[in-house]
Write a protein that holds these residues in place. Structure first.
Motif, PDB file in Angstrom:
ATOM      1  N   GLU A  49      12.415 -40.061  34.769  1.00 29.44           N
ATOM      2  CA  GLU A  49      13.400 -40.400  35.800  1.00 29.44           C
ATOM      3  C   GLU A  49      13.600 -41.912  35.888  1.00 29.44           C
ATOM      4  OE1 GLU A  49      13.654 -40.172  40.658  1.00 29.44           O
ATOM      5  OE2 GLU A  49      12.397 -38.741  39.608  1.00 29.44           O
ATOM      6  N   LEU A  50      12.504 -42.673  35.865  1.00 26.69           N
ATOM      7  CA  LEU A  50      12.596 -44.125  36.001  1.00 26.69           C
ATOM      8  C   LEU A  50      13.367 -44.783  34.867  1.00 26.69           C
ATOM      9  CD1 LEU A  50       9.036 -44.984  37.311  1.00 26.69           C
ATOM     10  CD2 LEU A  50      11.199 -45.228  38.559  1.00 26.69           C
ATOM     11  N   CYS A  51      13.294 -44.212  33.672  1.00 24.88           N
ATOM     12  CA  CYS A  51      14.021 -44.823  32.548  1.00 24.88           C
ATOM     13  C   CYS A  51      15.296 -44.048  32.216  1.00 24.88           C
ATOM     14  CB  CYS A  51      13.123 -44.983  31.326  1.00 24.88           C
ATOM     15  SG  CYS A  51      12.479 -43.468  30.628  1.00 24.88           S
ATOM     16  N   HIS A  52      15.722 -43.193  33.140  1.00 23.01           N
ATOM     17  CA  HIS A  52      16.984 -42.460  33.000  1.00 23.01           C
ATOM     18  C   HIS A  52      17.084 -41.729  31.671  1.00 23.01           C
ATOM     19  CE1 HIS A  52      18.370 -44.350  36.672  1.00 23.01           C
ATOM     20  NE2 HIS A  52      17.917 -45.488  36.186  1.00 23.01           N
ATOM     21  N   THR A  53      16.020 -40.987  31.373  1.00 26.41           N
ATOM     22  CA  THR A  53      15.930 -40.234  30.126  1.00 26.41           C
ATOM     23  C   THR A  53      15.644 -38.778  30.453  1.00 26.41           C
ATOM     24  OG1 THR A  53      15.058 -42.191  29.014  1.00 26.41           O
ATOM     25  CG2 THR A  53      14.671 -40.076  27.934  1.00 26.41           C
ATOM     26  N   PRO A  54      16.328 -37.833  29.854  1.00 26.64           N
ATOM     27  CA  PRO A  54      16.000 -36.423  30.081  1.00 26.64           C
ATOM     28  C   PRO A  54      14.530 -36.163  29.741  1.00 26.64           C
ATOM     29  CG  PRO A  54      18.048 -36.620  28.838  1.00 26.64           C
ATOM     30  CD  PRO A  54      17.441 -37.995  28.904  1.00 26.64           C
ATOM     31  N   ILE A  55      13.896 -35.304  30.509  1.00 19.94           N
ATOM     32  CA  ILE A  55      12.458 -35.048  30.335  1.00 19.94           C
ATOM     33  C   ILE A  55      12.127 -34.618  28.912  1.00 19.94           C
ATOM     34  CG2 ILE A  55      12.601 -32.669  31.182  1.00 19.94           C
ATOM     35  CD1 ILE A  55       9.649 -34.892  32.006  1.00 19.94           C
ATOM     36  N   GLU A  56      12.968 -33.798  28.308  1.00 25.24           N
ATOM     37  CA  GLU A  56      12.707 -33.343  26.943  1.00 25.24           C
ATOM     38  C   GLU A  56      12.700 -34.517  25.968  1.00 25.24           C
ATOM     39  OE1 GLU A  56      15.202 -32.186  28.856  1.00 25.24           O
ATOM     40  OE2 GLU A  56      14.599 -30.135  29.340  1.00 25.24           O
ATOM     41  N   ALA A  57      13.653 -35.429  26.135  1.00 26.11           N
ATOM     42  CA  ALA A  57      13.731 -36.600  25.264  1.00 26.11           C
ATOM     43  C   ALA A  57      12.536 -37.519  25.501  1.00 26.11           C
ATOM     44  CB  ALA A  57      15.042 -37.356  25.501  1.00 26.11           C
ATOM     45  N   PHE A  58      12.092 -37.614  26.755  1.00 26.07           N
ATOM     46  CA  PHE A  58      10.938 -38.466  27.035  1.00 26.07           C
ATOM     47  C   PHE A  58       9.670 -37.851  26.445  1.00 26.07           C
ATOM     48  CE2 PHE A  58       7.537 -40.456  29.415  1.00 26.07           C
ATOM     49  CZ  PHE A  58       7.915 -41.787  29.358  1.00 26.07           C
ATOM     50  N   MET A  59       9.553 -36.539  26.472  1.00 27.12           N
ATOM     51  CA  MET A  59       8.402 -35.877  25.853  1.00 27.12           C
ATOM     52  C   MET A  59       8.371 -36.170  24.355  1.00 27.12           C
ATOM     53  SD  MET A  59       8.493 -32.258  27.873  1.00 27.12           S
ATOM     54  CE  MET A  59       6.902 -31.610  27.408  1.00 27.12           C
ATOM     55  N   GLU A  60       9.518 -36.119  23.727  1.00 25.81           N
ATOM     56  CA  GLU A  60       9.614 -36.421  22.300  1.00 25.81           C
ATOM     57  C   GLU A  60       9.261 -37.890  22.038  1.00 25.81           C
ATOM     58  OE1 GLU A  60      13.085 -36.592  18.956  1.00 25.81           O
ATOM     59  OE2 GLU A  60      13.070 -34.847  20.284  1.00 25.81           O
ATOM     60  N   PHE A  61       9.746 -38.779  22.897  1.00 28.58           N
ATOM     61  CA  PHE A  61       9.446 -40.208  22.789  1.00 28.58           C
ATOM     62  C   PHE A  61       7.940 -40.430  22.901  1.00 28.58           C
ATOM     63  CE2 PHE A  61       9.117 -44.457  24.820  1.00 28.58           C
ATOM     64  CZ  PHE A  61       9.753 -45.216  23.862  1.00 28.58           C
ATOM     65  N   ALA A  62       7.294 -39.749  23.842  1.00 28.99           N
ATOM     66  CA  ALA A  62       5.842 -39.865  24.012  1.00 28.99           C
ATOM     67  C   ALA A  62       5.118 -39.386  22.758  1.00 28.99           C
ATOM     68  CB  ALA A  62       5.394 -39.066  25.238  1.00 28.99           C
ATOM     69  N   ALA A  63       5.563 -38.274  22.205  1.00 22.26           N
ATOM     70  CA  ALA A  63       4.935 -37.734  20.994  1.00 22.26           C
ATOM     71  C   ALA A  63       5.098 -38.701  19.821  1.00 22.26           C
ATOM     72  CB  ALA A  63       5.532 -36.369  20.660  1.00 22.26           C
ATOM     73  N   GLN A  64       6.264 -39.325  19.716  1.00 30.91           N
ATOM     74  CA  GLN A  64       6.504 -40.292  18.637  1.00 30.91           C
ATOM     75  C   GLN A  64       5.565 -41.490  18.733  1.00 30.91           C
ATOM     76  OE1 GLN A  64      10.635 -41.176  19.202  1.00 30.91           O
ATOM     77  NE2 GLN A  64      11.340 -39.342  18.134  1.00 30.91           N
ATOM     78  N   HIS A  65       5.090 -41.769  19.956  1.00 31.49           N
ATOM     79  CA  HIS A  65       4.186 -42.898  20.177  1.00 31.49           C
ATOM     80  C   HIS A  65       2.735 -42.434  20.343  1.00 31.49           C
ATOM     81  CE1 HIS A  65       8.054 -44.829  20.902  1.00 31.49           C
ATOM     82  NE2 HIS A  65       7.434 -45.949  20.595  1.00 31.49           N
ATOM     83  N   ASP A  66       2.476 -41.194  19.912  1.00 28.09           N
ATOM     84  CA  ASP A  66       1.116 -40.624  19.945  1.00 28.09           C
ATOM     85  C   ASP A  66       0.482 -40.637  21.333  1.00 28.09           C
ATOM     86  OD1 ASP A  66       1.138 -40.040  17.178  1.00 28.09           O
ATOM     87  OD2 ASP A  66       0.618 -42.127  16.739  1.00 28.09           O
ATOM     88  N   VAL A  67       1.293 -40.417  22.350  1.00 27.48           N
ATOM     89  CA  VAL A  67       0.786 -40.319  23.715  1.00 27.48           C
ATOM     90  C   VAL A  67       0.625 -38.841  24.042  1.00 27.48           C
ATOM     91  CG1 VAL A  67       1.268 -40.790  26.149  1.00 27.48           C
ATOM     92  CG2 VAL A  67       1.873 -42.473  24.404  1.00 27.48           C
ATOM     93  N   PRO A  68      -0.599 -38.411  24.337  1.00 30.56           N
ATOM     94  CA  PRO A  68      -0.798 -36.989  24.646  1.00 30.56           C
ATOM     95  C   PRO A  68      -0.071 -36.597  25.935  1.00 30.56           C
ATOM     96  CG  PRO A  68      -2.842 -38.223  24.939  1.00 30.56           C
ATOM     97  CD  PRO A  68      -1.824 -39.176  24.398  1.00 30.56           C
ATOM     98  N   LEU A  69       0.439 -35.393  25.938  1.00 30.11           N
ATOM     99  CA  LEU A  69       1.169 -34.896  27.100  1.00 30.11           C
ATOM    100  C   LEU A  69       0.180 -34.250  28.067  1.00 30.11           C
ATOM    101  CD1 LEU A  69       4.262 -33.340  25.292  1.00 30.11           C
ATOM    102  CD2 LEU A  69       3.927 -35.670  26.143  1.00 30.11           C
ATOM    103  N   HIS A  70      -0.636 -35.088  28.697  1.00 27.59           N
ATOM    104  CA  HIS A  70      -1.609 -34.603  29.676  1.00 27.59           C
ATOM    105  C   HIS A  70      -0.853 -34.138  30.921  1.00 27.59           C
ATOM    106  CE1 HIS A  70      -1.225 -39.028  29.954  1.00 27.59           C
ATOM    107  NE2 HIS A  70      -1.107 -38.797  31.238  1.00 27.59           N
ATOM    108  N   TYR A  71      -0.527 -32.882  30.899  1.00 24.76           N
ATOM    109  CA  TYR A  71       0.342 -32.329  31.934  1.00 24.76           C
ATOM    110  C   TYR A  71      -0.367 -31.143  32.576  1.00 24.76           C
ATOM    111  CZ  TYR A  71       4.844 -31.278  34.104  1.00 24.76           C
ATOM    112  OH  TYR A  71       5.854 -31.090  34.999  1.00 24.76           O
ATOM    113  N   GLY A  72      -0.862 -31.354  33.769  1.00 23.73           N
ATOM    114  CA  GLY A  72      -1.582 -30.306  34.472  1.00 23.73           C
ATOM    115  C   GLY A  72      -0.907 -29.940  35.785  1.00 23.73           C
TER     116      GLY A  72
END
Length: 99
Positions: A49-72
């Motif tokens: 939301e803060l970077c005005h990016t759809p959540i799906e695109a941000f999840m992909e961006f995180a994966a591209q940067h090897d950031v685990p999706l710690h989502y609980g």
């Protein structure tokens, strides 16, 4: 969208610009939001939301940067509180149409 100016070293901006040839301000916002998410300062939904990016695109961006999706459960509850009501309304309407 409300914005503020920020002074950053030119060399840093050049490197960020090389990461993505698109909008430098958008790329910088995404990287900052990603780091806040990585450090557990904000949820994934809030970061998107803060970077005005759809959540799906941000999840992909995180994966591209090897950031685990710690989502609980905690992140889910925060996203439910912060997710724009219009997005919830669209999802609900979509589910209703599919039935």
């Amino acid at each position: 969208m409300q914005t503020q100016s920020l002074e950053l070293p030119a060399g840093l901006l050049q490197v960020i610009g090389q990461l993505n040839a698109g909008d430098l301000a958008q790329e910088t916002a995404k990287l900052l939001a990603l780091e806040l998410f990585r450090e557990d300062k904000i949820s994934m939904g809030r970061a998107a939301e803060l970077c005005h990016t759809p959540i799906e695109a941000f999840m992909e961006f995180a994966a591209q940067h090897d950031v685990p999706l710690h989502y609980g459960i905690g992140e889910l509850e925060e996203d439910r509180r912060t997710w724009p009501s219009s997005a919830r309304d669209r999802r609900a309407a979509s589910r209703t149409r599919k039935r």
